[in-house]
Design a protein around this motif. Structure first.
Motif, PDB file in Angstrom:
ATOM      1  N   SER A 102      46.662  33.333  37.581  1.00 51.02           N
ATOM      2  CA  SER A 102      47.135  34.099  36.934  1.00 51.02           C
ATOM      3  C   SER A 102      45.313  35.186  36.803  1.00 51.02           C
ATOM      4  CB  SER A 102      47.801  34.293  35.724  1.00 51.02           C
ATOM      5  OG  SER A 102      47.879  35.157  34.938  1.00 51.02           O
TER       6      SER A 102
ATOM      7  N   ARG B 208      51.656  33.823  26.654  1.00 48.72           N
ATOM      8  CA  ARG B 208      51.943  32.868  27.223  1.00 48.72           C
ATOM      9  C   ARG B 208      51.454  31.236  26.395  1.00 48.72           C
ATOM     10  NH1 ARG B 208      54.289  33.925  32.067  1.00 48.72           N
ATOM     11  NH2 ARG B 208      53.941  35.803  32.593  1.00 48.72           N
ATOM     12  N   GLU B 209      52.417  30.629  27.037  1.00 49.51           N
ATOM     13  CA  GLU B 209      52.919  28.765  26.916  1.00 49.51           C
ATOM     14  C   GLU B 209      51.374  28.423  26.931  1.00 49.51           C
ATOM     15  OE1 GLU B 209      55.026  25.514  27.727  1.00 49.51           O
ATOM     16  OE2 GLU B 209      55.935  26.323  27.291  1.00 49.51           O
TER      17      GLU B 209
ATOM     18  N   GLN C 110      47.220  38.315  26.733  1.00 50.82           N
ATOM     19  CA  GLN C 110      48.033  37.152  27.640  1.00 50.82           C
ATOM     20  C   GLN C 110      48.297  36.139  26.405  1.00 50.82           C
ATOM     21  OE1 GLN C 110      46.293  35.882  31.583  1.00 50.82           O
ATOM     22  NE2 GLN C 110      44.061  36.125  31.217  1.00 50.82           N
TER      23      GLN C 110
ATOM     24  N   ARG D 208      53.641  33.557  36.613  1.00 52.84           N
ATOM     25  CA  ARG D 208      51.297  32.033  36.321  1.00 52.84           C
ATOM     26  C   ARG D 208      52.427  30.912  36.482  1.00 52.84           C
ATOM     27  NH1 ARG D 208      49.175  34.011  31.101  1.00 52.84           N
ATOM     28  NH2 ARG D 208      46.748  31.793  31.234  1.00 52.84           N
TER      29      ARG D 208
END
Length: 129
Positions: free
Chosen positions: A69, A117-118, A113, A63
């Motif tokens: 992504s 994910r950050e 997601q 990513r």
């Protein structure tokens, strides 16, 4: 917390499916070319699909950017959808099973997601989770 586990498990299984497919394309090229020809696709797609499958997995797992992504998710969605429909079109429903499993894994990975994910995907509403 469950969404994080769902994301990583589904992403790992989807990545494994795509990498196994890319390995098969690389090692059994003649067989894959014939299978694609039987489905009505040109033979020159084998090296292109091999590279694109690996790059799609890299884009999702590492990513580099959320946009890249999401583009990989979209590419995989269309690939799996068209692959399954091609097998159904030549009346080989059992051959469409990997595509159906891949679509389920893809949906689970994409929908969860943002929990794992950050940097969130702008196309996935976090309120849905």
């Amino acid at each position: 917390m469950a969404a994080i586990y769902i994301y990583w498990i589904s992403t790992a299984l989807l990545s494994l499916l795509y990498l196994a497919s890319a390995c098969m394309y690389a090692t059994k090229g003649d067989w894959v070319r014939q299978a694609l020809a039987d489905l009505g696709y040109p033979r020159y797609l084998v090296p292109i699909l091999t590279i694109v499958k690996v790059l799609g997995v890299v884009a999702i797992v590492l990513r580099f950017s959320a946009g890249l992504s999401d583009l990989a998710y979209a590419g995989m969605f269309y690939h799996l959808l068209l692959s399954g429909l091609a097998h159904l079109g030549v009346r080989k429903p059992s051959s469409a099973l990997p595509a159906a499993v891949g679509l389920a894994l893809l949906a689970a990975s994409f929908l969860t997601q943002n929990a794992a994910r950050e940097i969130p995907s702008p196309y996935m509403l976090s309120a849905m989770l």
